[in-house]
Write a protein that holds these residues in place. Sequence first.
Motif, PDB file in Angstrom:
ATOM      1  N   PRO A 147      27.930  44.574  41.663  1.00  0.00           N
ATOM      2  CA  PRO A 147      27.029  44.732  40.353  1.00  0.00           C
ATOM      3  C   PRO A 147      27.818  45.335  39.235  1.00  0.00           C
ATOM      4  O   PRO A 147      27.895  45.116  38.044  1.00  0.00           O
ATOM      5  N   ALA A 148      28.349  46.715  39.507  1.00  0.00           N
ATOM      6  CA  ALA A 148      28.909  47.508  38.571  1.00  0.00           C
ATOM      7  C   ALA A 148      30.573  47.284  38.348  1.00  0.00           C
ATOM      8  O   ALA A 148      31.187  47.839  37.470  1.00  0.00           O
ATOM      9  N   LEU A 149      31.182  46.255  39.289  1.00  0.00           N
ATOM     10  CA  LEU A 149      32.524  46.487  39.308  1.00  0.00           C
ATOM     11  C   LEU A 149      33.125  45.979  38.129  1.00  0.00           C
ATOM     12  O   LEU A 149      34.178  46.243  37.633  1.00  0.00           O
ATOM     13  N   ALA A 150      32.506  44.759  37.809  1.00  0.00           N
ATOM     14  CA  ALA A 150      33.052  44.067  36.388  1.00  0.00           C
ATOM     15  C   ALA A 150      33.395  45.120  35.143  1.00  0.00           C
ATOM     16  O   ALA A 150      34.121  44.980  34.474  1.00  0.00           O
ATOM     17  N   ASP A 151      32.247  46.077  35.353  1.00  0.00           N
ATOM     18  CA  ASP A 151      32.511  46.925  34.095  1.00  0.00           C
ATOM     19  C   ASP A 151      33.566  48.098  34.281  1.00  0.00           C
ATOM     20  O   ASP A 151      33.900  48.681  33.460  1.00  0.00           O
ATOM     21  N   ARG A 152      34.064  48.099  35.568  1.00  0.00           N
ATOM     22  CA  ARG A 152      34.988  49.065  36.041  1.00  0.00           C
ATOM     23  C   ARG A 152      36.375  48.796  35.901  1.00  0.00           C
ATOM     24  O   ARG A 152      37.240  49.561  36.161  1.00  0.00           O
ATOM     25  N   VAL A 153      36.668  47.579  35.968  1.00  0.00           N
ATOM     26  CA  VAL A 153      37.966  46.973  36.148  1.00  0.00           C
ATOM     27  C   VAL A 153      38.455  46.280  34.970  1.00  0.00           C
ATOM     28  O   VAL A 153      37.733  45.197  34.193  1.00  0.00           O
ATOM     29  N   ALA A 154      39.770  46.395  34.402  1.00  0.00           N
ATOM     30  CA  ALA A 154      40.289  45.605  33.177  1.00  0.00           C
ATOM     31  C   ALA A 154      41.591  45.464  33.134  1.00  0.00           C
ATOM     32  O   ALA A 154      42.383  45.987  34.011  1.00  0.00           O
ATOM     33  N   GLY A 155      42.173  44.535  32.473  1.00  0.00           N
ATOM     34  CA  GLY A 155      43.644  44.331  32.420  1.00  0.00           C
ATOM     35  C   GLY A 155      43.995  44.629  30.946  1.00  0.00           C
ATOM     36  O   GLY A 155      43.475  44.198  30.075  1.00  0.00           O
ATOM     37  N   GLU A 156      45.434  44.783  30.723  1.00  0.00           N
ATOM     38  CA  GLU A 156      46.099  45.146  29.536  1.00  0.00           C
ATOM     39  C   GLU A 156      47.674  44.637  29.610  1.00  0.00           C
ATOM     40  O   GLU A 156      48.114  44.788  30.743  1.00  0.00           O
ATOM     41  N   THR A 157      48.021  44.121  28.828  1.00  0.00           N
ATOM     42  CA  THR A 157      49.569  43.737  28.625  1.00  0.00           C
ATOM     43  C   THR A 157      50.393  44.712  28.297  1.00  0.00           C
ATOM     44  O   THR A 157      50.094  45.408  27.093  1.00  0.00           O
ATOM     45  N   VAL A 158      51.605  45.019  28.990  1.00  0.00           N
ATOM     46  CA  VAL A 158      52.561  45.973  28.345  1.00  0.00           C
ATOM     47  C   VAL A 158      53.922  45.626  28.744  1.00  0.00           C
ATOM     48  O   VAL A 158      53.816  45.371  29.952  1.00  0.00           O
ATOM     49  N   ASP A 159      54.704  45.772  28.004  1.00  0.00           N
ATOM     50  CA  ASP A 159      56.261  45.205  28.218  1.00  0.00           C
ATOM     51  C   ASP A 159      57.170  46.684  28.301  1.00  0.00           C
ATOM     52  O   ASP A 159      57.190  47.013  27.259  1.00  0.00           O
ATOM     53  N   LEU A 160      57.352  47.070  29.585  1.00  0.00           N
ATOM     54  CA  LEU A 160      57.966  48.408  29.498  1.00  0.00           C
ATOM     55  C   LEU A 160      59.664  48.398  28.855  1.00  0.00           C
ATOM     56  O   LEU A 160      60.081  49.527  28.872  1.00  0.00           O
ATOM     57  N   THR A 161      59.964  47.350  28.555  1.00  0.00           N
ATOM     58  CA  THR A 161      61.487  47.268  28.097  1.00  0.00           C
ATOM     59  C   THR A 161      61.180  47.057  26.541  1.00  0.00           C
ATOM     60  O   THR A 161      62.259  47.046  25.795  1.00  0.00           O
ATOM     61  N   ASP A 162      60.016  47.339  26.165  1.00  0.00           N
ATOM     62  CA  ASP A 162      59.866  47.184  24.561  1.00  0.00           C
ATOM     63  C   ASP A 162      59.114  48.233  24.051  1.00  0.00           C
ATOM     64  O   ASP A 162      57.883  48.604  24.527  1.00  0.00           O
ATOM     65  N   SER A 163      59.638  49.375  23.346  1.00  0.00           N
ATOM     66  CA  SER A 163      59.230  50.559  22.880  1.00  0.00           C
ATOM     67  C   SER A 163      58.009  50.309  22.016  1.00  0.00           C
ATOM     68  O   SER A 163      56.952  50.930  22.110  1.00  0.00           O
ATOM     69  N   LYS A 164      57.821  49.181  21.144  1.00  0.00           N
ATOM     70  CA  LYS A 164      56.632  49.095  20.374  1.00  0.00           C
ATOM     71  C   LYS A 164      55.520  48.433  21.332  1.00  0.00           C
ATOM     72  O   LYS A 164      54.418  49.086  21.228  1.00  0.00           O
ATOM     73  N   SER A 165      55.878  47.729  22.313  1.00  0.00           N
ATOM     74  CA  SER A 165      54.669  47.226  23.272  1.00  0.00           C
ATOM     75  C   SER A 165      54.100  48.632  24.123  1.00  0.00           C
ATOM     76  O   SER A 165      52.802  48.810  24.205  1.00  0.00           O
ATOM     77  N   ILE A 166      55.032  49.462  24.395  1.00  0.00           N
ATOM     78  CA  ILE A 166      54.703  50.676  24.920  1.00  0.00           C
ATOM     79  C   ILE A 166      53.708  51.500  24.214  1.00  0.00           C
ATOM     80  O   ILE A 166      52.573  52.046  24.634  1.00  0.00           O
ATOM     81  N   THR A 167      54.122  51.828  23.041  1.00  0.00           N
ATOM     82  CA  THR A 167      53.455  52.477  21.936  1.00  0.00           C
ATOM     83  C   THR A 167      52.053  52.093  21.598  1.00  0.00           C
ATOM     84  O   THR A 167      51.091  52.555  21.913  1.00  0.00           O
ATOM     85  N   THR A 168      51.931  50.600  21.505  1.00  0.00           N
ATOM     86  CA  THR A 168      50.955  49.750  21.230  1.00  0.00           C
ATOM     87  C   THR A 168      49.795  50.083  22.296  1.00  0.00           C
ATOM     88  O   THR A 168      48.787  50.296  22.280  1.00  0.00           O
ATOM     89  N   PHE A 169      50.395  49.862  23.761  1.00  0.00           N
ATOM     90  CA  PHE A 169      49.638  49.848  25.060  1.00  0.00           C
ATOM     91  C   PHE A 169      48.826  51.409  25.025  1.00  0.00           C
ATOM     92  O   PHE A 169      47.926  51.608  25.094  1.00  0.00           O
ATOM     93  N   PHE A 170      49.819  52.588  24.776  1.00  0.00           N
ATOM     94  CA  PHE A 170      48.985  53.631  25.234  1.00  0.00           C
ATOM     95  C   PHE A 170      48.187  54.064  23.661  1.00  0.00           C
ATOM     96  O   PHE A 170      47.293  54.923  23.936  1.00  0.00           O
ATOM     97  N   ASP A 171      48.609  53.699  22.820  1.00  0.00           N
ATOM     98  CA  ASP A 171      47.519  53.790  21.354  1.00  0.00           C
ATOM     99  C   ASP A 171      46.074  53.216  21.671  1.00  0.00           C
ATOM    100  O   ASP A 171      45.015  53.571  21.289  1.00  0.00           O
ATOM    101  N   THR A 172      46.074  51.924  22.517  1.00  0.00           N
ATOM    102  CA  THR A 172      45.020  51.160  22.704  1.00  0.00           C
ATOM    103  C   THR A 172      44.428  51.620  23.761  1.00  0.00           C
ATOM    104  O   THR A 172      42.859  51.446  23.583  1.00  0.00           O
ATOM    105  N   ILE A 173      44.550  52.144  24.869  1.00  0.00           N
ATOM    106  CA  ILE A 173      43.906  52.344  26.189  1.00  0.00           C
ATOM    107  C   ILE A 173      43.292  53.727  25.998  1.00  0.00           C
ATOM    108  O   ILE A 173      42.230  53.984  26.743  1.00  0.00           O
TER     109      ILE A 173
END
Length: 142
Positions: free
Chosen positions: A62-88
Amino acid sequence: MSTLAGKKIVVIGGSSGIGYSVAKASLFYSADHVLVASSTPAKIGAAVSRLLAEPILHPMKPALADRVAGETVDLTDSKSITTFFDTIGEFDHLVITSGALTAYKDFREEDLDKQRGQLPRTTKITCIKTHLSRRCFRPEVL
Protein backbone atom coordinates in the motif's frame (compact mmCIF):
# COMPACT_ATOMS: atom_id res chain seq x y z
CA MET A 1 17.34 -5.32 13.64
CA SER A 2 18.67 -2.15 11.99
CA THR A 3 16.40 -0.38 9.57
CA LEU A 4 16.60 2.53 7.18
CA ALA A 5 13.44 4.10 8.56
CA GLY A 6 13.47 7.85 8.08
CA LYS A 7 16.20 7.67 5.43
CA LYS A 8 16.31 8.74 1.79
CA ILE A 9 18.49 6.53 -0.40
CA VAL A 10 19.72 7.56 -3.85
CA VAL A 11 20.95 4.76 -6.12
CA ILE A 12 22.65 5.89 -9.33
CA GLY A 13 22.86 2.88 -11.59
CA GLY A 14 19.88 1.39 -9.77
CA SER A 15 18.03 0.06 -12.78
CA SER A 16 19.80 -3.31 -12.77
CA GLY A 17 22.37 -5.52 -11.08
CA ILE A 18 23.83 -4.51 -7.74
CA GLY A 19 22.19 -1.07 -7.86
CA TYR A 20 18.75 -2.61 -8.29
CA SER A 21 19.45 -5.00 -5.40
CA VAL A 22 20.49 -2.08 -3.20
CA ALA A 23 17.25 -0.27 -4.05
CA LYS A 24 15.20 -3.39 -3.26
CA ALA A 25 17.05 -4.03 0.01
CA SER A 26 16.63 -0.38 1.00
CA LEU A 27 12.87 -0.68 0.57
CA PHE A 28 12.84 -4.00 2.42
CA TYR A 29 14.70 -2.40 5.33
CA SER A 30 12.11 0.38 5.56
CA ALA A 31 13.80 3.32 3.82
CA ASP A 32 11.29 6.17 3.64
CA HIS A 33 12.26 6.97 0.07
CA VAL A 34 14.39 5.27 -2.59
CA LEU A 35 15.35 7.12 -5.74
CA VAL A 36 16.56 4.97 -8.63
CA ALA A 37 18.60 6.91 -11.18
CA SER A 38 19.95 6.00 -14.60
CA SER A 39 20.77 7.70 -17.87
CA THR A 40 18.00 5.80 -19.65
CA PRO A 41 14.38 6.74 -18.82
CA ALA A 42 13.03 3.38 -20.07
CA LYS A 43 15.36 1.51 -17.70
CA ILE A 44 14.25 3.68 -14.80
CA GLY A 45 10.57 3.04 -15.51
CA ALA A 46 11.18 -0.70 -15.81
CA ALA A 47 13.15 -0.79 -12.55
CA VAL A 48 10.48 1.11 -10.61
CA SER A 49 7.79 -1.20 -12.02
CA ARG A 50 9.84 -4.27 -11.06
CA LEU A 51 10.35 -2.93 -7.54
CA LEU A 52 6.62 -2.35 -7.15
CA ALA A 53 6.00 -5.95 -8.26
CA GLU A 54 8.67 -7.59 -6.07
CA PRO A 55 7.03 -10.42 -4.07
CA ILE A 56 9.27 -9.83 -1.05
CA LEU A 57 7.98 -6.25 -0.86
CA HIS A 58 4.27 -7.13 -1.18
CA PRO A 59 3.54 -6.74 2.56
CA MET A 60 4.50 -3.07 2.14
CA LYS A 61 2.50 -2.69 -1.07
CA PRO A 62 0.00 0.00 0.00
CA ALA A 63 2.74 2.51 0.85
CA LEU A 64 5.36 1.26 -1.59
CA ALA A 65 4.34 3.45 -4.52
CA ASP A 66 4.96 6.55 -2.39
CA ARG A 67 8.42 5.35 -1.35
CA VAL A 68 10.09 4.63 -4.71
CA ALA A 69 10.75 6.95 -7.64
CA GLY A 70 13.05 7.29 -10.62
CA GLU A 71 15.09 10.13 -12.06
CA THR A 72 17.34 10.54 -15.08
CA VAL A 73 21.01 11.51 -14.76
CA ASP A 74 23.91 11.21 -17.21
CA LEU A 75 27.16 10.96 -15.25
CA THR A 76 29.16 11.90 -18.32
CA ASP A 77 27.43 15.30 -18.53
CA SER A 78 28.18 17.89 -15.82
CA LYS A 79 24.97 19.85 -16.54
CA SER A 80 22.90 16.68 -16.09
CA ILE A 81 24.68 15.96 -12.80
CA THR A 82 24.09 19.48 -11.50
CA THR A 83 20.42 19.43 -12.51
CA PHE A 84 19.96 16.01 -10.93
CA PHE A 85 21.35 16.98 -7.53
CA ASP A 86 19.57 20.34 -7.56
CA THR A 87 16.29 18.51 -8.25
CA ILE A 88 16.41 15.60 -5.82
CA GLY A 89 16.97 17.52 -2.59
CA GLU A 90 18.66 16.25 0.53
CA PHE A 91 19.34 12.58 1.13
CA ASP A 92 21.04 10.29 3.64
CA HIS A 93 22.81 7.66 1.55
CA LEU A 94 24.23 7.63 -1.96
CA VAL A 95 25.14 4.46 -3.84
CA ILE A 96 26.74 4.76 -7.27
CA THR A 97 26.96 1.55 -9.28
CA SER A 98 26.71 3.17 -12.69
CA GLY A 99 28.92 1.76 -15.40
CA ALA A 100 29.68 5.36 -16.43
CA LEU A 101 32.14 5.54 -13.54
CA THR A 102 34.28 2.57 -14.50
CA ALA A 103 37.33 4.56 -15.53
CA TYR A 104 39.74 1.63 -15.25
CA LYS A 105 39.17 -2.00 -16.12
CA ASP A 106 42.07 -3.20 -13.99
CA PHE A 107 44.40 -0.39 -12.97
CA ARG A 108 47.20 -2.84 -12.15
CA GLU A 109 47.43 -3.86 -15.80
CA GLU A 110 47.02 -0.42 -17.39
CA ASP A 111 50.01 1.72 -18.28
CA LEU A 112 50.13 5.35 -17.15
CA ASP A 113 49.60 6.75 -20.63
CA LYS A 114 46.29 4.91 -20.95
CA GLN A 115 45.27 5.99 -17.46
CA ARG A 116 45.98 9.65 -18.27
CA GLY A 117 43.51 9.29 -21.13
CA GLN A 118 40.84 8.53 -18.54
CA LEU A 119 41.50 11.67 -16.47
CA PRO A 120 38.41 13.61 -17.57
CA ARG A 121 36.15 10.86 -16.22
CA THR A 122 38.06 10.73 -12.95
CA THR A 123 37.87 14.50 -12.69
CA LYS A 124 34.10 14.32 -13.10
CA ILE A 125 33.93 11.83 -10.23
CA THR A 126 35.78 14.32 -8.03
CA CYS A 127 33.40 17.08 -9.09
CA ILE A 128 30.41 14.90 -8.22
CA LYS A 129 31.82 14.29 -4.73
CA THR A 130 32.49 18.00 -4.20
CA HIS A 131 29.03 18.94 -5.39
CA LEU A 132 27.42 16.39 -3.09
CA SER A 133 29.37 17.24 0.01
CA ARG A 134 28.40 20.90 -0.23
CA ARG A 135 24.81 20.75 -1.37
CA CYS A 136 23.04 17.43 -1.04
CA PHE A 137 23.85 15.38 2.02
CA ARG A 138 21.77 16.27 5.02
CA PRO A 139 23.91 18.33 7.44
CA GLU A 140 23.87 15.63 10.11
CA VAL A 141 25.43 13.14 7.64
CA LEU A 142 28.54 15.26 7.01
